[in-house]
Design an enzyme around this catalytic site. Structure first.
Site, PDB file in Angstrom:
ATOM      1  N   CYS A  68       0.815  -1.218   0.000  1.00 40.94           N
ATOM      2  CA  CYS A  68       0.000   0.000   0.000  1.00 40.94           C
ATOM      3  C   CYS A  68       0.847   1.265   0.000  1.00 40.94           C
ATOM      4  O   CYS A  68       0.552   2.235  -0.703  1.00 40.94           O
ATOM      5  CB  CYS A  68      -0.951  -0.011   1.186  1.00 40.94           C
ATOM      6  SG  CYS A  68      -0.142  -0.226   2.787  1.00 40.94           S
ATOM      7  N   HIS A 361      -1.642   0.985   7.287  1.00 38.47           N
ATOM      8  CA  HIS A 361      -2.012   1.138   5.884  1.00 38.47           C
ATOM      9  C   HIS A 361      -1.720   2.556   5.416  1.00 38.47           C
ATOM     10  O   HIS A 361      -1.898   3.518   6.164  1.00 38.47           O
ATOM     11  CB  HIS A 361      -3.507   0.843   5.726  1.00 38.47           C
ATOM     12  CG  HIS A 361      -3.970   0.716   4.303  1.00 38.47           C
ATOM     13  ND1 HIS A 361      -3.309  -0.022   3.364  1.00 38.47           N
ATOM     14  CD2 HIS A 361      -5.053   1.259   3.661  1.00 38.47           C
ATOM     15  CE1 HIS A 361      -3.966   0.032   2.207  1.00 38.47           C
ATOM     16  NE2 HIS A 361      -5.015   0.822   2.363  1.00 38.47           N
ATOM     17  N   ASN A 383      -7.868   4.828  -2.097  1.00 38.69           N
ATOM     18  CA  ASN A 383      -7.285   3.590  -1.585  1.00 38.69           C
ATOM     19  C   ASN A 383      -6.626   2.825  -2.728  1.00 38.69           C
ATOM     20  O   ASN A 383      -6.683   3.242  -3.889  1.00 38.69           O
ATOM     21  CB  ASN A 383      -8.376   2.747  -0.906  1.00 38.69           C
ATOM     22  CG  ASN A 383      -7.815   1.803   0.141  1.00 38.69           C
ATOM     23  OD1 ASN A 383      -6.616   1.561   0.200  1.00 38.69           O
ATOM     24  ND2 ASN A 383      -8.682   1.263   0.977  1.00 38.69           N
TER      25      ASN A 383
END
Length: 444
Positions: A68, A361, A383
């Site tokens: 991520c 994250h 995201n």
């Protein structure tokens, strides 16, 4: 004292005395806890209209990997590249970055093993280093060091392989090989072999790691030609360019960015810089540096950046109070307290101190909603979990969730005050590897 039969009898009587407990049991025992506790009214009230939004080129998908931080970083850079090349759609190669991240992490791990070669094998420090030799996760400073050393590459020139998109088996094998290498190096140190011999052996080990990575991902290009048509239909060709040259010409200078954290634990002062022992990837790089700020300054910096049209990389504890399918991050999305008839009393500081939260994250802020009174109500988030969840992959974050679970943002140094710039120049306090600020973004 042990739990007595009298205690058990009383527990049961207390439970059965409330019809709410029975209703809650029937609900939670027959579906997911989050489903049973979902605050439906609150979820429906989270509209996706923002007073200020930054247009991006869509979400990406890290699939079954913990990259991520890398995806979020490359999504920042791609906007600069795509704007300069006048492209409608564009992605940078995450596989290219992953290849060199794994190779550099392998070297970082082996150097850490050599440095701690005389430490107790079963002590906390060595066991910590051995716990995750080449995990997928990372931090902003690690991303900067990678890009400055290796540059960036258009995705089509090194596309995803099966292993980059589903990295668990590859990581497990790499970890095993590196732990075996650690055993060999520690035995060489125990025998007092020369540093030259030890380093020579380490290079042989890295050659093996390079081979394994190449088999799993393919060989990364050293130079490339890039042919494309811009959004006006015009043909262009860039010839014989290196990834570093490509980054310098079409990206933006990552050296102008700073990583700012909000860590309100008693052991960390505001207006102080911190780094973390044995957290990094590129030996010889700049490494990890955080400037710790109070929540007001921390949030104001993110707000200013977005209002100026700058996408903002950040890390948070994404697993807390998240409705994944709807793409909602909100402290009131679940009524756990009502479901269980209890109170959850942790604040941000105690949650960190007692091991209940950490950075898990990395994502990108792409918008903010400010009401008529000047108050922030929510944030728009890009995201990297694909476009099948949330609003085509975009999440909505309440301002209260930001306060509780956002720990780090990355902004241009121009947003720092004189006092902050002065603090940034000070020698950072070194935190132990297991500090919560030593965590890496890895959620998938």
């Amino acid at each position: 004292m042990k739990i007595s039969l009298e205690d058990l009898k009383k527990f049961r009587e207390n439970f059965e005395s409330s019809e709410k407990n029975v209703v809650a049991m029937n609900a939670a025992s027959n579906c997911a806890i989050n489903t049973a506790a979902l605050n439906r009214v609150h979820a429906q009230s989270m509209n996706r209209v923002f007073s200020n939004e930054i247009k991006t080129r869509g979400v990406t998908n890290q699939k079954k990997s913990g990259r991520c931080w890398m995806f979020a970083g490359l999504n920042l850079l791609r906007e600069s590249v795509a704007d300069k090349l006048n492209l409608e759609n564009f992605e940078l190669s995450q596989s290219y970055q992953m290849f060199y991240d794994k190779l550099e992490k392998a070297n970082y791990f082996l150097e850490s093993i050599i440095e701690t070669g005389k430490e107790d094998l079963h002590g906390r420090l060595v066991m910590w280093i051995l716990s995750k030799p080449v995990e997928d996760g990372g931090q902003w400073g690690m991303f900067v060091d990678l890009v400055e050393k290796y540059g960036v590459l258009p995705k089509e020139l090194m596309d995803e392989s099966f292993q980059t998109s589903d990295s668990a088996t590859m990581n497990r094998l790499l970890d095993t090989k590196l732990r075996e290498d650690a055993m060999i190096l520690r035995k060489m140190i125990e025998k007092n072999e020369s540093e030259k011999h030890i380093q020579s052996k380490k290079v042989e080990m890295l050659d093996e790691i390079y081979r394994i990575l190449s088999i799993n991902m393919g060989l990364p290009p050293q130079t490339f030609d890039y042919e494309y048509k811009d959004k006006d239909g015009n043909f262009h060709r860039i010839e014989n360019i290196t990834p570093v040259e490509f980054y310098k010409e079409f990206g933006f200078p990552l050296e102008d960015t700073v990583s700012v954290i909000n860590c309100p634990t008693p052991d960390k002062q505001f207006m102080k810089t911190y780094t973390v022992q044995y957290l990094g990837n590129v030996i010889g790089g700049k490494g990890i540096t955080y400037l710790n700020l109070d929540l007001k300054d921390f949030k104001e910096m993110a707000k200013k950046a977005i209002l100026d049209g700058n996408l903002t990389w950040f890390t948070a504890d994404v697993g807390k109070m998240m409705e994944r399918e709807k793409g909602i991050l909100d402290t009131e999305i679940y009524d756990f307290e009502k479901l269980y008839g209890t109170k959850f009393i942790f604040d941000k500081s105690s949650r960190l101190d007692y091991g209940d939260s950490l950075m898990t994250h990395a994502m990108v802020f792409t918008g903010i909603d400010i009401n008529s009174e000047g108050k922030i109500t929510k944030w728009k988030v890009e995201n990297s979990w694909g476009d099948q969840i949330g609003d085509k992959g975009y999440f909505i974050m309440s301002d209260s969730w930001f306060d509780q679970y956002v720990y780090e943002i990355v902004v241009d140094k121009k947003y720092l005050s004189k006092e902050m710039k002065k603090a940034l120049k000070e020698k950072p306090v070194i935190l132990p590897p297991w500090d919560p600020m030593g965590s890496v973004a890895f959620a998938r």
